[in-house]
Scaffold this active site. Sequence first.
Site, PDB file in Angstrom:
ATOM      1  N   SER A 176      -7.492  -7.646 -18.118  1.00 47.17           N
ATOM      2  CA  SER A 176      -6.049  -7.711 -17.926  1.00 47.17           C
ATOM      3  C   SER A 176      -5.431  -8.438 -19.103  1.00 47.17           C
ATOM      4  O   SER A 176      -5.895  -9.513 -19.480  1.00 47.17           O
ATOM      5  CB  SER A 176      -5.708  -8.434 -16.618  1.00 47.17           C
ATOM      6  OG  SER A 176      -4.315  -8.493 -16.405  1.00 47.17           O
ATOM      7  N   HIS A 221       3.385 -11.857 -24.789  1.00 47.00           N
ATOM      8  CA  HIS A 221       4.792 -12.211 -24.979  1.00 47.00           C
ATOM      9  C   HIS A 221       4.943 -12.657 -26.434  1.00 47.00           C
ATOM     10  O   HIS A 221       4.237 -13.560 -26.884  1.00 47.00           O
ATOM     11  CB  HIS A 221       5.207 -13.321 -24.023  1.00 47.00           C
ATOM     12  CG  HIS A 221       5.159 -12.922 -22.584  1.00 47.00           C
ATOM     13  ND1 HIS A 221       6.052 -12.029 -22.042  1.00 47.00           N
ATOM     14  CD2 HIS A 221       4.316 -13.291 -21.573  1.00 47.00           C
ATOM     15  CE1 HIS A 221       5.778 -11.869 -20.751  1.00 47.00           C
ATOM     16  NE2 HIS A 221       4.731 -12.604 -20.447  1.00 47.00           N
ATOM     17  N   HIS A 254       1.763  -4.955 -21.534  1.00 47.87           N
ATOM     18  CA  HIS A 254       0.781  -5.201 -20.472  1.00 47.87           C
ATOM     19  C   HIS A 254      -0.257  -4.092 -20.530  1.00 47.87           C
ATOM     20  O   HIS A 254       0.081  -2.916 -20.758  1.00 47.87           O
ATOM     21  CB  HIS A 254       1.470  -5.194 -19.106  1.00 47.87           C
ATOM     22  CG  HIS A 254       0.538  -4.930 -17.953  1.00 47.87           C
ATOM     23  ND1 HIS A 254       0.451  -3.700 -17.345  1.00 47.87           N
ATOM     24  CD2 HIS A 254      -0.351  -5.730 -17.328  1.00 47.87           C
ATOM     25  CE1 HIS A 254      -0.444  -3.747 -16.379  1.00 47.87           C
ATOM     26  NE2 HIS A 254      -0.952  -4.964 -16.347  1.00 47.87           N
ATOM     27  N   ASN A 277      -4.110  -3.120 -18.436  1.00 51.52           N
ATOM     28  CA  ASN A 277      -5.135  -3.493 -17.475  1.00 51.52           C
ATOM     29  C   ASN A 277      -5.968  -2.262 -17.164  1.00 51.52           C
ATOM     30  O   ASN A 277      -5.432  -1.181 -16.933  1.00 51.52           O
ATOM     31  CB  ASN A 277      -4.490  -4.024 -16.187  1.00 51.52           C
ATOM     32  CG  ASN A 277      -5.453  -4.032 -15.007  1.00 51.52           C
ATOM     33  OD1 ASN A 277      -5.449  -3.129 -14.181  1.00 51.52           O
ATOM     34  ND2 ASN A 277      -6.285  -5.048 -14.942  1.00 51.52           N
ATOM     35  N   THR A 278      -7.288  -2.411 -17.190  1.00 48.47           N
ATOM     36  CA  THR A 278      -8.163  -1.368 -16.659  1.00 48.47           C
ATOM     37  C   THR A 278      -9.243  -2.041 -15.823  1.00 48.47           C
ATOM     38  O   THR A 278      -9.647  -3.174 -16.102  1.00 48.47           O
ATOM     39  CB  THR A 278      -8.807  -0.511 -17.765  1.00 48.47           C
ATOM     40  OG1 THR A 278      -9.439  -1.351 -18.737  1.00 48.47           O
ATOM     41  CG2 THR A 278      -7.776   0.371 -18.445  1.00 48.47           C
ATOM     42  N   HIS A 281      15.231  -4.767  -6.648  1.00 49.96           N
ATOM     43  CA  HIS A 281      16.387  -5.629  -6.413  1.00 49.96           C
ATOM     44  C   HIS A 281      17.298  -5.735  -7.641  1.00 49.96           C
ATOM     45  O   HIS A 281      18.435  -6.182  -7.526  1.00 49.96           O
ATOM     46  CB  HIS A 281      15.941  -7.015  -5.938  1.00 49.96           C
ATOM     47  CG  HIS A 281      15.160  -7.802  -6.938  1.00 49.96           C
ATOM     48  ND1 HIS A 281      13.794  -7.733  -7.036  1.00 49.96           N
ATOM     49  CD2 HIS A 281      15.553  -8.684  -7.891  1.00 49.96           C
ATOM     50  CE1 HIS A 281      13.375  -8.531  -8.002  1.00 49.96           C
ATOM     51  NE2 HIS A 281      14.418  -9.127  -8.533  1.00 49.96           N
ATOM     52  N   GLY A 292      -9.022 -15.175  -4.025  1.00 48.79           N
ATOM     53  CA  GLY A 292      -9.476 -16.474  -4.499  1.00 48.79           C
ATOM     54  C   GLY A 292      -9.733 -16.539  -5.979  1.00 48.79           C
ATOM     55  O   GLY A 292     -10.615 -17.277  -6.438  1.00 48.79           O
ATOM     56  N   ASN A 321      -8.813 -17.237 -10.107  1.00 48.70           N
ATOM     57  CA  ASN A 321      -8.346 -18.416 -10.832  1.00 48.70           C
ATOM     58  C   ASN A 321      -6.835 -18.358 -11.007  1.00 48.70           C
ATOM     59  O   ASN A 321      -6.301 -17.394 -11.560  1.00 48.70           O
ATOM     60  CB  ASN A 321      -9.051 -18.470 -12.200  1.00 48.70           C
ATOM     61  CG  ASN A 321      -8.606 -19.638 -13.028  1.00 48.70           C
ATOM     62  OD1 ASN A 321      -7.685 -19.514 -13.824  1.00 48.70           O
ATOM     63  ND2 ASN A 321      -9.262 -20.764 -12.864  1.00 48.70           N
TER      64      ASN A 321
END
Length: 280
Positions: A104, A108, A118, A120-121, A181, A263, A265
Site C-alpha cells: 500500500s 503527498h 495512491h 495498492n495491490t 458528502h 489489528g 499497525n
Amino acid sequence: MKPLDEQQAAARSWFEHLRDRICAAFEGIEREAGSDAGFVYTPWDRVDPSGEAGGGGVRGVMKGKVFEKVGVNVSTVGGTFEGEFAKSIHGAGDDPRFFATGISLVAHMANPHVPAVHMNTRFLCTTKRWFGGGADLNPPIPYDADTADFHATMQAACDAHDPAHYPRFKQWADDYFYIPHRQVHRGVGGIFYDHLSDDWARDFAFTRDVGEAFLRIYPALVRRRMGQAFDDADRARQLEWRGRYAEFNLVYDRGTLFGLKTGGNIDAILMSLPPLATWS
C-alpha cells in the site's frame, strides 16, 4: 500464523520486491532534487485475537524535498476475523479464517503541481482466493496531460490481459473513489479491481503488471512537475484538497477499515493521511 503455501509466498515476495524498487525510484528523485532523504523502515508484528502470532509487516516512510510525506507499506497477516466483520469479507461468512498480503502506497507531494497518488495491490485468502488493488491519481491542481498519461499507462496494462478490464476497472475506481458528502471525486481516477479470481497465474500476472505500470508512470509525472513554480494560493488549494482526501480515507476507505478491524499497525494504517491539511 500458518506457514505460507506456494501462492501466498510468491505474492508476498512480489509485493516486497515491488516495494524495494518503488522506494529506490523515489529516493532517486530526491537525489535529483539535491536531497539526501531516505525511507525509514519500521517493522511491526500482529497478534491475532486468538492470541497466536498473526504476521506483521514493515512501514516505510520518507519525508523529503520532493515527497513531503510518502509511505510504502507491505504486510502479510493471517488468523481469524472477529465477529460480524467476517460476513463483510468475500468468502469469510461461514469460515472466519483469513490470510492477506499486499503493498500500500500513498504519496503527498511538496509541490502542489505534482499530483498525490495512491497505489495498492493485494492477495487475500478465505474460503476463496483473489487479487485486488489499483492506482489512482489525486492532483490538487489537475493537468489534462498528466491525467491522460496516467490513464493511458493503466489502460495499456489492462489491455495486455483483457480489453474489458480497463473500462470496467476505470468505472469501478470512479464509483469507489467518490466522496458522497462532498459530491466530488477524490481525484482524477485510475483503476480499481477486487475479487479477481478467474485464474491464479493470470490474475497474479495482471497484478504484477499494474505495479509495473505504476512504477513507469508516476516517477515520470513527478519529474514533469516537481520544478514548477508555485505560490501561496497554490499551496492553500493543495492543503484544502488534502482535507478532502483525509475525509475519504477516514470515512469510506475499505483498506483503512480492514486494517483497523484486523489489528493492524495504527501508524501503518493511517500512513495515508497527509502531513498538513486545512478545512475552510
